[in-house]
Enzyme design. Structure first.
Site, short mmCIF file in Angstrom:
data_model
loop_
_atom_site.label_atom_id
_atom_site.label_comp_id
_atom_site.label_asym_id
_atom_site.label_seq_id
_atom_site.Cartn_x
_atom_site.Cartn_y
_atom_site.Cartn_z
N LEU A 142 -52.48 128.63 -0.98
CA LEU A 142 -51.74 128.55 -2.24
C LEU A 142 -50.48 127.77 -1.92
O LEU A 142 -49.88 127.97 -0.86
CB LEU A 142 -51.37 129.95 -2.74
CG LEU A 142 -52.51 130.87 -3.18
CD1 LEU A 142 -51.96 132.25 -3.51
CD2 LEU A 142 -53.23 130.29 -4.38
N ASP A 143 -50.05 126.91 -2.83
CA ASP A 143 -48.84 126.16 -2.50
C ASP A 143 -47.63 127.07 -2.52
O ASP A 143 -47.69 128.22 -2.97
CB ASP A 143 -48.68 124.91 -3.37
CG ASP A 143 -48.21 125.18 -4.79
OD1 ASP A 143 -48.35 124.27 -5.61
OD2 ASP A 143 -47.71 126.28 -5.08
N ALA A 144 -46.51 126.58 -2.02
CA ALA A 144 -45.34 127.44 -1.81
C ALA A 144 -44.86 128.09 -3.10
O ALA A 144 -44.40 129.24 -3.09
CB ALA A 144 -44.21 126.63 -1.16
N ARG A 197 -53.91 121.41 -6.14
CA ARG A 197 -53.00 121.71 -7.24
C ARG A 197 -53.66 121.51 -8.61
O ARG A 197 -53.05 121.04 -9.57
CB ARG A 197 -51.73 120.87 -7.12
CG ARG A 197 -50.94 121.14 -5.85
CD ARG A 197 -49.74 120.21 -5.68
NE ARG A 197 -48.74 120.42 -6.73
CZ ARG A 197 -47.78 121.34 -6.68
NH1 ARG A 197 -47.72 122.19 -5.67
NH2 ARG A 197 -46.90 121.45 -7.66
#
Length: 262
Positions: free
Chosen positions: A111-113, A196
């Protein structure tokens, strides 16, 4: 010679009892009832022996993990944390959530930040590679807070599909949860592993994401797990996850092929 040293393998009852499925006597009853399969074939003899390292066992159609050294953890990842065990730029990473576990755990996918929510941590490398491979298409459910009032027409566009720079994409499911004060909550279900993808889809229909949470990964649900907390999978959850991963265990990915899903 003990069962574990016998060249022909270990008795199925002993292996399943050690794996916490049931007592040996109950496992014998399962065999009589035809509820156990080894490598896809129903076991009929009580004296059946297996190799726990290579044979695949399921009970009532649910896969069983015979290796008790494997650990599986659900983390509710906070925002601001990168999905890495060691970030070269010094940003907060996942080590703070794995230090309490004796095993060396790794994340399944990313998962992105700035996305929070469900992340699986495990020392089962084979399962991690299969579930994170983009072509395997594990279903994920996200809740996105977006700018603007989302309409029924927009929800329809998301499920019918839209063209992005890297190709056509359609949500498996989409529904509007709430609209108020200039923003909306949208639930998206996807099996894409493209980078994303949720943020790009919603931006493409005119509703940039301001907050994003992954609530579900395959058969696993975040439930009431607080942000920043983790827990081990239940036996039911683990069985469901292993069953999913064995559905196409021929798919394998190198760690570098894992993609950010949201």
């Amino acid at each position: 010679m003990s069962d574990s040293e016998a060249p022909e393998g270990v008795r199925l009852q002993k292996v399943l009892a050690a794996a916490g499925v049931a007592s040996r006597r109950v496992v014998e009853q399962y065999i009589v009832e035809g509820r156990i399969k080894v490598n896809g074939e129903t076991v009929t003899e009580l004296g059946r022996r297996i190799d726990p390292e290579t044979d695949l066992v399921d009970v009532d159609g649910t896969a069983v993990q015979l290796d008790v050294s494997k650990r599986y953890v659900i983390l509710n990842k906070p925002t601001g944390v990168v999905s890495s065990m060691r970030d070269e730029s010094g940003r907060p990473d996942l080590r703070r959530f794995t230090d309490d576990y004796e095993e060396r755990l790794y994340n399944v996918g990313r998962l992105d930040a700035e996305t929070s929510g469900l992340l699986v941590l495990t020392n089962d490398g084979e399962l991690a590679h299969v579930l994170a491979h983009p072509s395997f298409g594990v279903t994920k459910v996200y809740i996105a807070k977006v700018d603007g009032a989302v309409t029924a027409q927009t929800i329809s566009r998301l499920t019918k599909g839209i063209d992005l720079d890297d190709g056509f994409i359609a949500a498996d499911k989409a529904r509007l949860l709430d609209t108020s004060r200039g923003s909306s909550l949208v639930e998206l279900t996807l099996h894409s592993g493209r980078n994303r993808i949720v943020r790009r889809m919603l931006a493409a229909v005119g509703h940039p994401v301001t907050e994003l949470v992954r609530r579900q990964f395959g058969p696993l649900h975040l439930g009431t797990l607080p942000v920043g907390k983790s827990r081990e999978l239940t036996k039911i959850e683990l069985g469901a996850l292993l069953t999913l991963s064995r559905r196409d265990s021929g798919v394998a990915a190198a760690p570098g092929e894992q993609q950010e899903n949201e």
